[in-house]
Design a protein around this motif. Structure first.
Motif, PDB file in Angstrom:
ATOM      1  N   GLU A 159     -10.770  -2.852   5.437  1.00  0.00           N
ATOM      2  CA  GLU A 159      -9.424  -2.677   4.873  1.00  0.00           C
ATOM      3  C   GLU A 159      -9.293  -1.337   4.173  1.00  0.00           C
ATOM      4  OE1 GLU A 159      -6.380  -4.877   1.724  1.00  0.00           O
ATOM      5  OE2 GLU A 159      -8.197  -5.887   2.408  1.00  0.00           O
ATOM      6  N   VAL A 160     -10.332  -0.948   3.446  1.00  0.00           N
ATOM      7  CA  VAL A 160     -10.304   0.336   2.739  1.00  0.00           C
ATOM      8  C   VAL A 160     -10.212   1.486   3.735  1.00  0.00           C
ATOM      9  CG1 VAL A 160     -11.687   1.925   1.338  1.00  0.00           C
ATOM     10  CG2 VAL A 160     -11.493  -0.478   0.679  1.00  0.00           C
ATOM     11  N   LEU A 180      -8.397   2.809  -8.530  1.00  0.00           N
ATOM     12  CA  LEU A 180      -9.612   3.443  -9.025  1.00  0.00           C
ATOM     13  C   LEU A 180      -9.516   3.746 -10.521  1.00  0.00           C
ATOM     14  CD1 LEU A 180     -10.421   5.884  -6.080  1.00  0.00           C
ATOM     15  CD2 LEU A 180     -11.520   3.698  -6.634  1.00  0.00           C
ATOM     16  N   PHE A 181      -8.316   4.087 -10.993  1.00  0.00           N
ATOM     17  CA  PHE A 181      -8.129   4.318 -12.426  1.00  0.00           C
ATOM     18  C   PHE A 181      -8.403   3.035 -13.209  1.00  0.00           C
ATOM     19  CE2 PHE A 181      -5.330   4.149 -16.175  1.00  0.00           C
ATOM     20  CZ  PHE A 181      -5.844   5.234 -16.885  1.00  0.00           C
ATOM     21  N   SER A 220      -4.960   8.920  -1.829  1.00  0.00           N
ATOM     22  CA  SER A 220      -3.993   8.779  -2.917  1.00  0.00           C
ATOM     23  C   SER A 220      -3.532   7.338  -3.101  1.00  0.00           C
ATOM     24  CB  SER A 220      -2.779   9.685  -2.670  1.00  0.00           C
ATOM     25  OG  SER A 220      -2.137   9.340  -1.440  1.00  0.00           O
ATOM     26  N   ALA A 221      -3.656   6.537  -2.046  1.00  0.00           N
ATOM     27  CA  ALA A 221      -3.241   5.138  -2.138  1.00  0.00           C
ATOM     28  C   ALA A 221      -4.111   4.352  -3.107  1.00  0.00           C
ATOM     29  CB  ALA A 221      -3.296   4.491  -0.752  1.00  0.00           C
ATOM     30  N   THR A 251      -9.029   1.433   6.730  1.00  0.00           N
ATOM     31  CA  THR A 251      -7.711   1.411   7.358  1.00  0.00           C
ATOM     32  C   THR A 251      -6.653   2.042   6.458  1.00  0.00           C
ATOM     33  OG1 THR A 251      -8.294  -0.617   8.557  1.00  0.00           O
ATOM     34  CG2 THR A 251      -5.952  -0.071   8.381  1.00  0.00           C
ATOM     35  N   ARG A 252      -6.708   1.688   5.161  1.00  0.00           N
ATOM     36  CA  ARG A 252      -5.736   2.248   4.224  1.00  0.00           C
ATOM     37  C   ARG A 252      -5.912   3.752   4.071  1.00  0.00           C
ATOM     38  NH1 ARG A 252      -3.261  -1.541   0.702  1.00  0.00           N
ATOM     39  NH2 ARG A 252      -2.239   0.294  -0.224  1.00  0.00           N
ATOM     40  N   ILE A 253      -7.159   4.209   4.076  1.00  0.00           N
ATOM     41  CA  ILE A 253      -7.419   5.648   3.936  1.00  0.00           C
ATOM     42  C   ILE A 253      -6.890   6.416   5.148  1.00  0.00           C
ATOM     43  CG2 ILE A 253      -9.231   7.397   3.861  1.00  0.00           C
ATOM     44  CD1 ILE A 253     -10.863   5.525   2.135  1.00  0.00           C
ATOM     45  N   SER A 254      -7.101   5.854   6.333  1.00  0.00           N
ATOM     46  CA  SER A 254      -6.636   6.526   7.545  1.00  0.00           C
ATOM     47  C   SER A 254      -5.115   6.571   7.632  1.00  0.00           C
ATOM     48  CB  SER A 254      -7.202   5.818   8.788  1.00  0.00           C
ATOM     49  OG  SER A 254      -6.729   4.484   8.865  1.00  0.00           O
TER      50      SER A 254
END
Length: 332
Positions: free
Chosen positions: A209-210, A226-227, A220-221, A212-215
Motif C-alpha cells: 500500500e505504501v 510521518l509527522f 508528500s502524501a 502504491t501511494r508513493i507511486s
C-alpha cells in the motif's frame, strides 16, 4: 509536597506521564485517520525509540548493552506480549473512537486480578472483586449501549486488556535475564520489538500500500502521517523509559488521580478534537469503569494500611521513662 520514588520520579511527573500517554493516543488516532497503517506507525515509533536510546548511549547519558543471543531468547515472552499488545492497541484505535477507547480496553483491572491469582497465587478481597464487577458493568453498559460500534474494535480492546494485564507480570519475570537492569530491558524490548515488527509490516500488506501511494502521490502524501509518527515516537520513548524504570508502584492516590485524569481527558479530547458522539450509555460506562478503578484503589490502600504495623513513638519524656522502666522489669 510531591516525593520522588526510588528512581527519582515524583508523583506529579508520573501523573504527567499518564497525560502524555493520553496525548499520544490522540495523535495516534490522528495519524490513523490520515492513513490506516498501524504496523508502519508502530515500526516508526520503535525505530525512533531505538535511535534515541543509541543517542543516550553515544552521549554517555546512559549505557546501552550489546545484544546477546542467549538474553534475546530469554526475552521472547516479553517481546511477544509487547508486540502483540502494541499491535492490538493500535488496531483498536483504528476501529473505535478515541472516547470509546477507554471502554473497549476497560477490562484491564478484572484481567489483572484474574492473572494475579492464576499466575502468582494472589487472592483478592471481596472489595477488590466488587471493584472488578463494577468495572465489568461499565464495560458491558458501554458496549451494549452503542449501535454502530465496531465489534472488531471491541475484540481488539479485550485482547489489549489481556496483554496489558500480562505485561507487568512478564516485565518483572524478564528482569532476571538482564541482571535486573531496567535500562538494559528497555533497550532489548525496543530493539527486539523493532525486529519482530519488520516482517509483520511486509506480511500485513502495508508495504504494498505504501509503495502504491508513493507511486501515485509521491512522498508528500505521508507528511502528516510521518509527522505524527515522529511526535508519538518521542513521547513513546519517554513513556516506555519511565514505565520500565517505575517498576516500584506509585501510591494508590496517584493511581486513582492519574486514572481519573486519563479517562476524563481522553473523553474530552475525543469530543472536541474528533467530534466523537458521547452517548448516555458511553458516559455511564466510563463513569463505572473509573469508579471501579477508584474502588479498587481504595481497597488496596486499606489492605496496605492493615498490613502495616504501627510504630509506637513516645510523645513525652514521661512516656520514655515509663518505657525504660518496663524494659528494666522485663530484663529482670
Amino acid at each position: 509536597m510531591s516525593t520522588p520514588n526510588r528512581y527519582g520520579l515524583t508523583e506529579r511527573q508520573q501523573v504527567l506521564g499518564v497525560v502524555t500517554a493520553l496525548v499520544m493516543v490522540s495523535v495516534n488516532k490522528w495519524a490513523l485517520n490520515t492513513m490506516e497503517l498501524p504496523w508502519l506507525l508502530l515500526w516508526c515509533q520503535m525505530a525512533i525509540a531505538v535511535i534515541l536510546l543509541k543517542v543516550t548511549d553515544y552521549t554517555g547519558f546512559m549505557k546501552m548493552p550489546v545484544l546477546q543471543k542467549d538474553v534475546a531468547k530469554a526475552l521472547v515472552p516479553l517481546i511477544s506480549i509487547n508486540v502483540l499488545g502494541l499491535g492490538v492497541n493500535t488496531l483498536c484505535l483504528v476501529y473505535v473512537d478515541t472516547s470509546f477507547y477507554q471502554i473497549a480496553r476497560g477490562l484491564v483491572l478484572p484481567f489483572t486480578v484474574i492473572f494475579a491469582y492464576a499466575l502468582l497465587g494472589q487472592a483478592s478481597s471481596r472489595l477488590v472483586l466488587g471493584a472488578c464487577f463494577v468495572v465489568f458493568c461499565g464495560f458491558y453498559t458501554g458496549v451494549t449501549s452503542e449501535i454502530n460500534v465496531s465489534q472488531l474494535g471491541i475484540f481488539f480492546g479485550v485482547v489489549s486488556s489481556i496483554t496489558t494485564s500480562l505485561h507487568a507480570i512478564v516485565i518483572k519475570k524478564s528482569l532476571g535475564a538482564v541482571n535486573n537492569s531496567s535500562i538494559d530491558l528497555v533497550y532489548y524490548n525496543n530493539a527486539l520489538s523493532l525486529l519482530a515488527t519488520t516482517p509483520i509490516f511486509f506480511l500485513s500488506g502495508e508495504y504494498t500500500e505504501v509503495m502504491t501511494r508513493i507511486s501515485e502521490e509521491g512522498f508528500s502524501a505521508f507528511n502528516n502521517f510521518l509527522f505524527a509518527a515522529f511526535i508519538t515516537g518521542i513521547f513513546g520513548f519517554l513513556i516506555n523509559l519511565a514505565g520500565f524504570l517505575q517498576i516500584s508502584k506509585t501510591s494508590p492516590t496517584t493511581h486513582m488521580v492519574s486514572g481519573a485524569v486519563r479517562g476524563v481527558l481522553q473523553t474530552l479530547l475525543g469530543y472536541y478534537a474528533f467530534h466523537d458522539v458521547i452517548t448516555t450509555g458511553r458516559l455511564i460506562g466510563i463513569i463505572l469503569i473509573l469508579g471501579g478503578g477508584a474502588l479498587y484503589t481504595y481497597a488496596k490502600d486499606q489492605e496496605m494500611k492493615a498490613n502495616t504495623k504501627p510504630t509506637y513513638i513516645p510523645m513525652t519524656q514521661q512516656d520514655a521513662d515509663d518505657d525504660e522502666d518496663r524494659n528494666k522489669v522485663g530484663r529482670a
